[in-house]
Scaffold this active site. Sequence first.
Site, PDB file in Angstrom:
ATOM      1  N   ASP A  76       0.820  -1.182  -0.110  1.00 14.78           N
ATOM      2  CA  ASP A  76       0.103  -0.051   0.068  1.00 14.78           C
ATOM      3  C   ASP A  76       0.823   1.149  -0.117  1.00 14.78           C
ATOM      4  O   ASP A  76       1.816   1.509   0.974  1.00 14.78           O
ATOM      5  CB  ASP A  76      -0.867  -0.258   1.253  1.00 14.78           C
ATOM      6  CG  ASP A  76      -2.264   0.449   1.177  1.00 14.78           C
ATOM      7  OD1 ASP A  76      -2.102   1.466   0.400  1.00 14.78           O
ATOM      8  OD2 ASP A  76      -3.360  -0.182   1.570  1.00 14.78           O
ATOM      9  N   ASP A 109      -3.011   4.736  -2.505  1.00 12.21           N
ATOM     10  CA  ASP A 109      -3.930   5.216  -1.558  1.00 12.21           C
ATOM     11  C   ASP A 109      -4.394   6.445  -2.120  1.00 12.21           C
ATOM     12  O   ASP A 109      -3.689   7.408  -2.808  1.00 12.21           O
ATOM     13  CB  ASP A 109      -3.359   5.514  -0.252  1.00 12.21           C
ATOM     14  CG  ASP A 109      -4.256   5.867   0.839  1.00 12.21           C
ATOM     15  OD1 ASP A 109      -5.090   5.066   1.189  1.00 12.21           O
ATOM     16  OD2 ASP A 109      -4.272   7.079   1.329  1.00 12.21           O
TER      17      ASP A 109
HETATM   18  C1  GLC Z   1      -7.503   5.591   2.206  1.00 11.98           C
HETATM   19  C2  GLC Z   1      -7.777   4.574   2.997  1.00 11.98           C
HETATM   20  C3  GLC Z   1      -8.111   4.670   4.391  1.00 11.98           C
HETATM   21  C4  GLC Z   1      -7.307   5.967   4.899  1.00 11.98           C
HETATM   22  C5  GLC Z   1      -7.099   7.262   3.941  1.00 11.98           C
HETATM   23  C6  GLC Z   1      -6.276   8.073   4.433  1.00 11.98           C
HETATM   24  O1  GLC Z   1      -8.800   5.879   1.837  1.00 11.98           O
HETATM   25  O2  GLC Z   1      -7.853   3.302   2.413  1.00 11.98           O
HETATM   26  O3  GLC Z   1      -8.060   3.740   5.251  1.00 11.98           O
HETATM   27  O4  GLC Z   1      -7.977   6.270   6.141  1.00 11.98           O
HETATM   28  O5  GLC Z   1      -7.086   6.784   2.602  1.00 11.98           O
HETATM   29  O6  GLC Z   1      -4.978   7.574   4.094  1.00 11.98           O
END
Ligand code: GLC
Length: 543
Positions: A109, A211
């Site tokens: 990620d 992300d």
């Molecule tokens: C994405 C992630 C989430 C997180 C957000 C901020 O949407 O999936 O879990 O809180 O980004 O990084």
Amino acid sequence: MEQVTTQIPTPSEYLWWQQGVIYQIYPRSYQDSNGDGIGDLKGIISRLDYLQWLGIDCVWLSPVFLSPMADFGYDISDYCAIHPLFGSMDDFDELLQQVHDRGMKLLLDLVPNHTSDQHPWFLESKSSRDSPKRNWYLWQDAREDGSVPNNWLSVFGGRAWEWDENTGQYYYHAFLKEQPDLNWRNPEVQKAMLDVMRFWLDKGVDGFRVDVMWHMIKDLALRDNPPSPESKFEEKDLIYDHYIPVYSTDQPEVHEIVSMMRKLTDEYENRVLVGEIYLPIHKLVTYYGTDNKGAHLPFNFQLLNLPWDAAQIATAIDEYEGALPAGGWPNWVLGNHDKPRISSRVGRSQAKIAALMLLTLRGTPTIYYGDEIGMRDVPIPINEIVDPQGLNMPELNVSRDPARTPMQWSGEINAGFSMHKPWLRLPYNSARVNVVTQKANPYSILSFYRKLLTLRKENPALNVGKYTPVYSDQQLISYIREDENSRFLIILNLTHRPAYFKPRRESYRGLVLLGTEIERTGMQVGDIITLSGDEGLLIRLAD
Ligand code: GLC
């Protein structure tokens, strides 16, 4: 509604990420190996045999990097270090090796939009207005009356601007104030993050899930977002959905950033770039980039958001198939760590239907850990909520904790997840709903998932074959998947009432290869096919 078919390339052109199935692991909740109640890398390693048995091709790990954990790892303070809670870099190397030894792939990620406020970059940036890293983040003066630079809100509630007393400016954070947004217009930031990607690609990871890809560039003039016409908002609420984020997200220049990431990814063989993007279809598909030089897989979240309604979903599938650029590869997602679990959203009785849809639509499917055993959202008492989204907006019941609970492995203590009290509680029924009991039960959802994953592997038509919608009404969705060797008809009853499949022009005869009710497997069907409520069929058509 007999319709047009989709043209697809010949099988030899398919890559692993087109044919395979992605499985998302939320590392805190998969398997604890050292008894601290939190899952870790060694724990994941110990469960790779299970994933192989299940038939998974690729594992995507939510963040395991150094982090103060304000947003459970999505606030990173060192992109190239493993958080000790999850283990060491040696453990990571071991995991990567073992995943590869099993013929599987590993995605990390990448969280490039924001860092932790404890990241050395941000500490340096906020140290003074003259800091060489000042321009790495989005600093702004207050307006004349001292108020915030514009009306942008944080996804987690409240204003997206945080005042820094020391240097007398605001900084922008799309999420928590502990997650300051990087300034992606700055070439130094671009280089630093591409170096992070290079670090992991050099190690051999097979790609990234990026992300909040659509957040990375914001309007240069920082114009106010318009209020959403749908919400009767009150200024005091400061709820994100009350505005349309036209200036804070999805800016045209974001595609330059995505293509930079893609270019780097393409320097390595056989890697994949997946983008987390919550946008309507016509905008989502722009993230494939010009000539498909953007993200390989901009995540398609329609099944997470649409009402569970046959007519609407059938339309959405067609809209998506129609909107894909030539050569753009589709994908489908049924669950993730940010949304209610599918079994809670559509109910247990529809969970197998959802699985059958996910694994037979054209495109790469992503399975969220635990959905294969029908895990439901676990009710978390208010005083046990830890998700910042839930804590910040208590009146909205939007905590993501219920979908992030420990994997239910067995009837042992803490469902075999940990010897210690888990960081989030388990449901009361975990001694009954778990991998061990379901493995032994041919009628379980786990057995169904496994069978389906096996059939996908054995029959390329089901993963890369042509997709043709056949018939849909208020209850049913049906479509054909085929290649030169075989033809399959999939019929899904999205309601609890019996339904009739009665296509208008052609008649379809064949053998049920797999049914949500196992007893139906092996039966011949033809003409008008009768389905029970909540029933789905995978039929091998006679020529
Ligand atoms: C994405 C992630 C989430 C997180 C957000 C901020 O949407 O999936 O879990 O809180 O980004 O990084």
